[in-house]
Design an enzyme around this catalytic site. Structure first.
Site, PDB file in Angstrom:
ATOM      1  N   SER A   1      38.677  85.834  22.345  1.00 21.57           N
ATOM      2  CA  SER A   1      38.053  86.196  23.617  1.00 21.57           C
ATOM      3  C   SER A   1      38.144  85.071  24.646  1.00 21.57           C
ATOM      4  O   SER A   1      37.441  85.091  25.648  1.00 21.57           O
ATOM      5  CB  SER A   1      36.573  86.551  23.385  1.00 21.57           C
ATOM      6  OG  SER A   1      36.456  87.611  22.472  1.00 21.57           O
TER       7      SER A   1
ATOM      8  N   GLU B   1      30.585  95.660  16.270  1.00 24.65           N
ATOM      9  CA  GLU B   1      31.708  96.310  15.601  1.00 24.65           C
ATOM     10  C   GLU B   1      31.248  97.014  14.330  1.00 24.65           C
ATOM     11  O   GLU B   1      31.655  98.150  14.050  1.00 24.65           O
ATOM     12  CB  GLU B   1      32.789  95.296  15.266  1.00 24.65           C
ATOM     13  CG  GLU B   1      34.002  95.930  14.563  1.00 24.65           C
ATOM     14  CD  GLU B   1      35.025  94.905  14.138  1.00 24.65           C
ATOM     15  OE1 GLU B   1      35.239  93.949  14.898  1.00 24.65           O
ATOM     16  OE2 GLU B   1      35.605  95.070  13.042  1.00 24.65           O
TER      17      GLU B   1
END
Length: 720
Positions: A267, A125
């Site tokens: 996740s 990211e």
């Protein structure tokens, strides 16, 4: 064993969107490749692989006919350029929160700002975020790395800076980092880019960790989001365990535990969470409900929680009005019209544990009450005013939450481990987390105990649980005070303030809503190395306004008193030509500095230290030595004073020589005696020592003068 599952457990919006994108493409019978694992969960990645989804590390690896999915972490702009340039079919599943950061970085860097990113430099990211800037970018993972960057680039203080964070960055660290940046760079633009879901997960994880004996964190070990949850829980609950699947569960994890909390990373698929819960307990609610929330049964509740949960079910028969018949320190006796006597104990009269009934109640007072228990045989009833008040009080809490109204209450308790404080308002308990209790983390929660405070209700949970914020009200009050100060202050005004913090270059002073800075040079007329030599945090001092920059919202302050200016004292006391006693304070290659008075030093040039050649000042002088010196020059404009020891030595030598001449002269003029040779017998042109034989010259008369001169001469002259 009670199991509580976090409401935020499971996929976040961004991850869910990316995974659903892959599933939708598969349903459309398309070949799919993902740029890196679509999710930090090996079990789901393995499932997708079984359905033909390939993982590639570079767009060049995408095969003809494949659709590339950009995962939620996002990628640098260069990846999109490659895909567009090579005609690669792709779907951008970047999380909207991450895309927002990309746009911020792009726009701010294009305007010339230096970009700071709080996060893991190696995380995908962060790599994606830094890949959207057009100028300088610096990544730091904590305050230490940030300080190192600032130390190596002091010029940044004068430049435009924009600061963002990784969406999964630790919320607590981010709050501290923001404070430090604001202290050093008041013009820095800080964008709060931590994902709302991430922040909510971390807050709920912290809450569960404080309330349970053990915490099970479910998620991939390579997930930054899961790692942060584990870190948060571990800081509050020692028995915190990270697992990826139910297979990793161990009986030792929950051995001896009465309550266990379960949290899961963004996740973590719902199926894995279900499996963990089922494995932990065979007697749980239906799995889907368990994931949504693990409700407490009424039997598991404490007496207080059971009461709070049952308030809404009260009937009219349970509500009565009682008139006080008698009162003592422990209880109140009332008549409530049913032919039996009612009693209200002190703890059922008020939520205040220190309530003094005899001061609060008088005979004849009437109160709204709730019947808790009736004993018909004995003809008595136990009543509660506190619980009745809580009904009306709760309605006020709910209304205040909706309207944002500011309420008042008294801080009764400080929660263990500094988690927060408890406020009672109209007999309703409101919890205020530590982060919302004070303006800064450095302030003591204990100082709030017993104080009446203003607060807002920011959240209402199940079981009539209210969460409040004192900080939000303080922030508004501070803002109002700030505007008042900005509208009233002027250069030259003297004002009292409190020292809020110290830095190496000065002290920040709270003027009652606005901070001003006293530069280190303005703290003392004497040279100091650190502001702490003059002031300390918490000191109340009087300062004066030196300068105001309304545009940048900066105030420069002065502290040292102009009347105590040592130069004014010096000029009123000394003049050129005066002889002063000075103390040697430091040396240079060209001389020595000597303190005349505190705050005024003079230079004794190396040529003025002695009446002979001096190789270095330390050969003749030592530190802290006190010597006499003559003021030979004063330069007021440059604040310089020149001193000379040599001038005094030369003067002394001249005076000695003049004294010797006078002795000789007096000897020549003395009348002849039997002991002295007549001076007129020595011709003027012939030296006296040649004219008079040794045995005739009265040496004893000249010798005393020479001995006196020798005693007054400096050491080096005596040796010569």
């Amino acid at each position: 064993m009670k199991i509580t599952v976090a409401e935020t457990a499971g996929f976040c919006f961004g991850v869910n969107r990316a995974v659903n994108t892959v599933y939708e493409l598969l349903e459309q019978k398309k070949s799919v490749a993902t740029l890196g694992p679509i999710i930090h969960n090996p079990q789901l990645v393995e499932e997708l692989s079984g359905r033909g989804v390939r993982i590639v590390n570079d767009p060049s690896e995408v095969k003809n006919g494949e659709t590339l999915v950009i995962r939620s972490h996002g990628v640098p702009k260069s990846i999109f350029d490659v895909c567009d340039g090579n005609g690669i079919d792709y779907v951008d599943a970047t999380c909207p929160f991450v895309s927002k950061i990309h746009n911020i970085v792009k726009e701010q860097s294009m305007s010339g700002d230096i970009i700071f990113v709080a996060g893991d430099n190696n995380h995908r990211e962060v790599i994606g975020i830094t890949g959207h800037r057009v100028g300088e970018v610096f990544v730091f993972s904590d305050e230490k790395e940030l300080c190192e960057i600032l130390k190596n680039h002091p010029d940044f203080a004068e430049k435009a800076i924009s600061v963002v964070s990784q969406t999964t960055f630790n919320a607590k660290k981010w709050a501290n980092i923001q404070k430090n940046i604001k202290k050093l760079y008041t013009n820095a633009k800080i964008f709060d880019t931590i994902c709302n879901a991430t922040s909510a997960r971390q807050k709920e994880a912290a809450k569960l960790a404080k309330e349970n004996d053990a915490i099970i964190v479910i998620g991939g070990r390579h997930s930054s989001n899961t790692a942060k949850l584990f870190e948060v829980c571990k800081s509050f609950c020692e028995r915190t365990y990270l697992i990826e699947t139910a297979k990793e569960l161990s009986d030792s994890f929950v051995l001896g535990c009465e309550s266990v909390g379960v949290v899961a990373g963004a996740s973590t698929p719902a199926g894995i969470i279900k499996e963990v819960i089922i494995t932990m307990s065979e007697n749980v609610q239906p799995v889907d409900e368990q994931i949504d929330s693990v409700q407490k049964s009424f039997a598991e509740m404490t007496d207080e929680e059971a009461f709070e949960a049952s308030l809404s079910n009260l009937t009219g028969d349970q509500k009565v009005v009682g008139t006080v018949l008698a009162v003592n320190p422990t209880e109140v006796q009332v008549d409530f019209g049913r032919g039996i006597t009612g009693y209200i104990s002190a703890n059922e009269f008020s939520a205040d544990p220190d309530v003094k009934l005899e001061e609060e109640v008088k005979i004849g007072d009437t109160f709204n009450l709730i019947i808790m228990k009736i004993n018909d045989q004995e003809g008595i009833a136990m009543l509660s005013k506190r619980r009745y008040d809580a009904i009306a009080g709760w309605d006020n809490i709910v209304a205040a939450k909706e309207s944002g109204e500011v309420l008042n209450g008294v801080v009764r308790d400080v929660v263990k481990n500094g988690a927060g404080v408890v406020i009672y308002t109209n007999n309703v308990r409101v919890f205020v987390p530590a982060s919302q209790a004070t303006m800064s983390r450095n302030e003591s929660l204990e100082d709030l105990k017993g104080q009446e405070v203003s607060f807002r209700v920011i959240d209402i949970g199940r079981g009539r649980r209210a969460v409040g914020s004192i900080k939000s009200v303080l922030r508004e009050q501070r803002k109002e005070a700030e505007e008042k100060i900005w509208n009233s202050i002027a250069v030259g005004d003297r004002i009292k303030g409190t020292v809020r913090s110290l830095t190496g270059y000065g002290a920040f002073v709270d003027l009652g809503g606005v901070d001003g800075m006293v530069h280190i040079s303005e703290l003392s007329w004497q040279r100091i190395k650190n502001p702490s030599e003059v002031v300390s945090v918490g000191d109340e001092i009087e300062v004066y306004i030196k300068a105001i920059d309304a545009e940048k919202r900066k105030i420069s302050l002065g502290y040292k008193n102009p009347d105590e200016n040592p130069w004014n004292i010096f000029l009123n006391t000394y003049n050129e030509g005066d002889v002063v006693k000075v103390k040697i304070v430091s040396f240079t290659t060209y001389g020595a500095f000597a303190r005349i008075i505190p705050g005024v030093d003079g230079l004794i040039h190396i040529s003025q230290i002695a009446d002979k050649h001096v190789a270095k000042p330390q050969d003749e002088l030592t530190a802290d030595q006190e010597v006499d010196a003559k003021i030979t020059a004063i330069d007021l404009e440059k604040k310089r004073v020149s001193l000379s020891i040599r001038a005094l030595i030369e003067k002394e030598t001249e005076e000695k020589a003049e004294g010797e001449d006078e002795v000789v002269a007096s000897t020549e003029e003395a009348p002849a005696t039997e002991e002295t040779a007549p001076v007129e017998e020595v011709p003027a042109e012939i030296p006296a020592e040649e004219a008079a034989p040794a045995e005739e010259a009265p040496v004893e008369e000249v010798a005393p003068a020479e001995e006196v001169a020798a005693e007054e001469a400096p050491a080096e002259e005596t040796e010569e």
